[in-house]
Structures are given as C-alpha cells and as structure tokens.
Enzyme design. Sequence first.
Site, PDB file in Angstrom:
ATOM      1  N   LYS A  93      55.256  32.183  51.030  1.00 52.20           N
ATOM      2  CA  LYS A  93      53.966  32.616  50.502  1.00 52.20           C
ATOM      3  C   LYS A  93      53.605  31.748  49.307  1.00 52.20           C
ATOM      4  CE  LYS A  93      51.730  36.909  48.866  1.00 52.20           C
ATOM      5  NZ  LYS A  93      51.962  38.357  48.623  1.00 52.20           N
ATOM      6  N   SER A 173      48.430  41.132  50.947  1.00 48.62           N
ATOM      7  CA  SER A 173      48.372  39.794  50.357  1.00 48.62           C
ATOM      8  C   SER A 173      49.296  38.807  51.050  1.00 48.62           C
ATOM      9  CB  SER A 173      48.670  39.854  48.863  1.00 48.62           C
ATOM     10  OG  SER A 173      50.013  40.137  48.598  1.00 48.62           O
ATOM     11  N   SER A 197      51.969  44.939  50.473  1.00 48.23           N
ATOM     12  CA  SER A 197      51.603  43.571  50.820  1.00 48.23           C
ATOM     13  C   SER A 197      52.627  42.819  51.657  1.00 48.23           C
ATOM     14  CB  SER A 197      51.290  42.764  49.558  1.00 48.23           C
ATOM     15  OG  SER A 197      49.995  43.081  49.110  1.00 48.23           O
TER      16      SER A 197
END
Length: 502
Positions: A93, A173, A197
């Site tokens: 990420k 997210s 998330s």
Amino acid sequence: MASSSAQAESTSAIGFDLDRATIPELQRRMDRGTLGSVTLTAAYLARIATVDRAVRAVLRTDPTALDQAKASDRRRQAGMSRGPLDGIPVLLKDNVDTAGLPTTAGSRALRGTPPARDATLVRRLREAGAVILGKANLSEWANFRSTKPTSGWSAMGGQTNNPYVLDRNPCGSSSGSAAGVAAALAQVAIGSETDGSIVCPAGMTGVVGHKPSLGLISGAGVVPISAEQDTAGPIARNVVDVALTLSVLQGRDPADPATSRYPAGQPTDYAALLRPDGLRGARIGLWRLPELGPDVERLMTRTAAVLRAHGAEVVDVVPPYQQRIQELEFPALLTEFHRDIDAYLRTRQDAPRDLAALIEYNRGDPLERTCFPGQELFEQALVAPGPDDPGYRARRAELTDLARRSIDEVLAAHRLDAIAAPTNPPAWKTDCAKGDNDVIPSSTPAAVAGYPDVTVPAGFVGPLPVGVSFMAGRWADAQVLSLAAAFERAAKARKPPRYLPH
C-alpha cells in the site's frame, strides 16, 4: 476484459492458474526447479501491464523487481532460501515507506523525495526474500481527508475499480491492495487499517484480509491516522498465504511502542497452526447486522449452516455499547491524527511540514480536488483538542474500554471461541459526486479494541462478493486465522473476478 481471457493469459505464461496458486505450491515448484522467481515476477508484471488497465490498483511497479527475483533464484540454487516468502511478489500500500520508491499516501503533496529508509515491515519482507513488486493505490490519506470521500480514489492514482464489477467501489483505504490481489496482480499485498480499511476492501473484492492485534506488526514508517488503532496487515487470495506473511511481519520494534506489548518468546508460525477441522467443536457467536440488508442476511444464514455442518455451535449475539463507541471514536481520531501526521511529516523531505501546511497545499493544488473537493477532516483535526487534553484522554480511555468489553463480555457470556459477522455490504456504485455509501459496522469493535479481525469470502450477492469476519480477543490471531481457514475450506466461496463493466 473477460475473466476467461485474463485467466488464460496468466496460465499460458507460467503453465498453471496463477489465481489459484498458494505460496506453498509456488515454493514446491521453485524447489523442484519448474518455476523461478524471475518467471513468477515477470508473470505478475505482465498482468499488471494488461489487466490493471481496467482495475487501476497499482500506482507504480518497482524497477528493481526482476533484480530482486534474480537474487532469490540465486539463493535457491545455492541452497540458501530464506523461507516461504523468498521470491514471492508482494505489493505494498502506498502509505508504507519504501526506500528509494515514492511513497505518497495517494497525495501529490508527498510526491517529492522518496523516503530515506524502509518501514520496519518492508525491511522484514526483504529479509525474508520477498520481491517488492510495487505500490498499490489507496484512498488518499487512508480516507481521512473529506467527510464525503470516494474510496479507492487518490490524486496520484485516480480511481481503483472493483474487479468483479468495474463501476462498483472496492471499499476502504486499502482498496488497491485488495483489488490488486483479487485481480491476481500480486501473490500478497500489504494493507493498513484504522477501522475497516483492510477487512472491508478484502471482503468487497472476494479475498482474505487480516487486521492483526495492535502491536503484532510494527507501524514504524507507515503514514498514520492514529497510533491507538493503526495497524498494517496482509491481504491474499487464501488464508495460508496471509498466515505465512503474518509470520514474517510480526515482532517487536523499538521504533513502535505498541509492539512492546507483543508476547515474548519465539515468533508464531501462524501457518503451522491452521487446522482443516478447525470448526469442529468451536463455539461461534453470529452478529448478523440486519442493517446490511436482506441479501446479506440470507448469506449469513447460509454461513451459519456451513459452520454447523462442519462441527461448530453457532449462537446469535449482539455486542453491546456500539452506539457509544461510534459517538466516541471520531473525535478521538481527530486529535490523534493531528498529533501523528505532524510527527510523520517531519520525517519527509520536500513535503508540507505539518497538518496546517498540508491544508494550505491542498487549497493551492486543483488536482487534489478533481474527485471530491473537501478536506473537512483535516480542518477539524487542526482545531481538535490536543493529546494532553483531559477531556480527550477520558474519552479515549472510555472508548477503548467499551470496545474491548463489547467483545470480551460476549465471548465470556456465551463461552465463545470467536464472533463472526458480515464484513461488508455488496459494493456500491462509485460516484465522486455522492461519495461512499459504506455501512461497515462489524469492523469497529476489533479496530478500536486492538483485537484481531480476519475476513474470508462467504459468498456473493449477484456478482458482488461478501465476506465474513472472525474476531476474538487480543493476541488471538492464530485462533481466528484457523477458524477462517477451516471456513474457507468448507465454504469454497471464492471465485475469480469477471471484470464486468457494470
């Protein structure tokens, strides 16, 4: 792109179905000499170059990925393999610091000089021999900028799409991490979670995501929202890959005080603790969450039937204190974000020096406002009470206590091994003007308490995946992973995405 052509493309390149492959299977092939890390990494890079045109999960690939794979192949040939993750391509990420590789949290404000050093978790992946494949798109600033955000959108990467139905949202997210794994663009991805998330995007894209106990994985070098709740965690297409990755990421780190509470002793081999008959004799509380709609309710009824058919006792439960937890969480996060983002920004060159400067940057960059214009959460955090404010401290103490009690008391009252709940509703249509339509209350108790929460595919509502989450007390990561693996084996619910346009 139709699912059949995407699957055929990956199969023809390496001789087997990449979507179904597990890390143990890949390691057996590499040990036999029928597969190399270079071939595997090249296959994933080829899929990113083709399949990701529709999904838009990957912000950038690491130009050294094939060199890393070559080094892995050389180690294996010399009999010096570093373990199960050696040679395995992993996406990060883009809020995880990676030395020499841009790390932006999706924001143009951080597109200057890359971080000087790896986050602790990246260092551990490298030490295990993993191939850092690239950076995954995310909801900008981990979805903590606007009161009406669109999950999966960032100014750096645009909109990540749900690979099952491309005009639907990937949620949360860690959207690029989950969608990238679902589309077989990497074997494993790293996400991060403050509340939902990891588990929501994993559930909504039909993969497995583990939000570990707070302090199990170091958060040093990860762009923060709140040190009281933030944790990174692995996402993969199956539980065993998640367990193997978690085993590499775990451990104490002087740079992250939360890890000081990590249990002493030898690191846990989470994969070795997975049991095919893990449901037999287990007592599971089912939190149905009817507000997610009748289709999800029917899927949870089928989930309960699967659990019972494989030896578990299932009782309906409703964790207490949820309304008060919801009232307390957001104000606490505002205070913690201001404190923690200021500290992080001081570690970066060519970046706004603090939250106030970041707000000013966004006001001057029109490209930051192309999907949704607001930065109301930034502005509210700027004027929130400080971390030494007595009112904040009292509210945070009450919040954490109630979240832990909401799980602990239910486990004790019903003599449960875990609580299961639907992870997500069916994916909503992505719409920058309207923002998200997310209702994901099941993630909150474990997120606020710092307890483990793992989601595994439970089934579909039409073409859209829905996950089921297993949560339990702190450091019960092995227990919930074993239950999830046994359910995965029993339900066989995952199907590869079809990339439907609508």
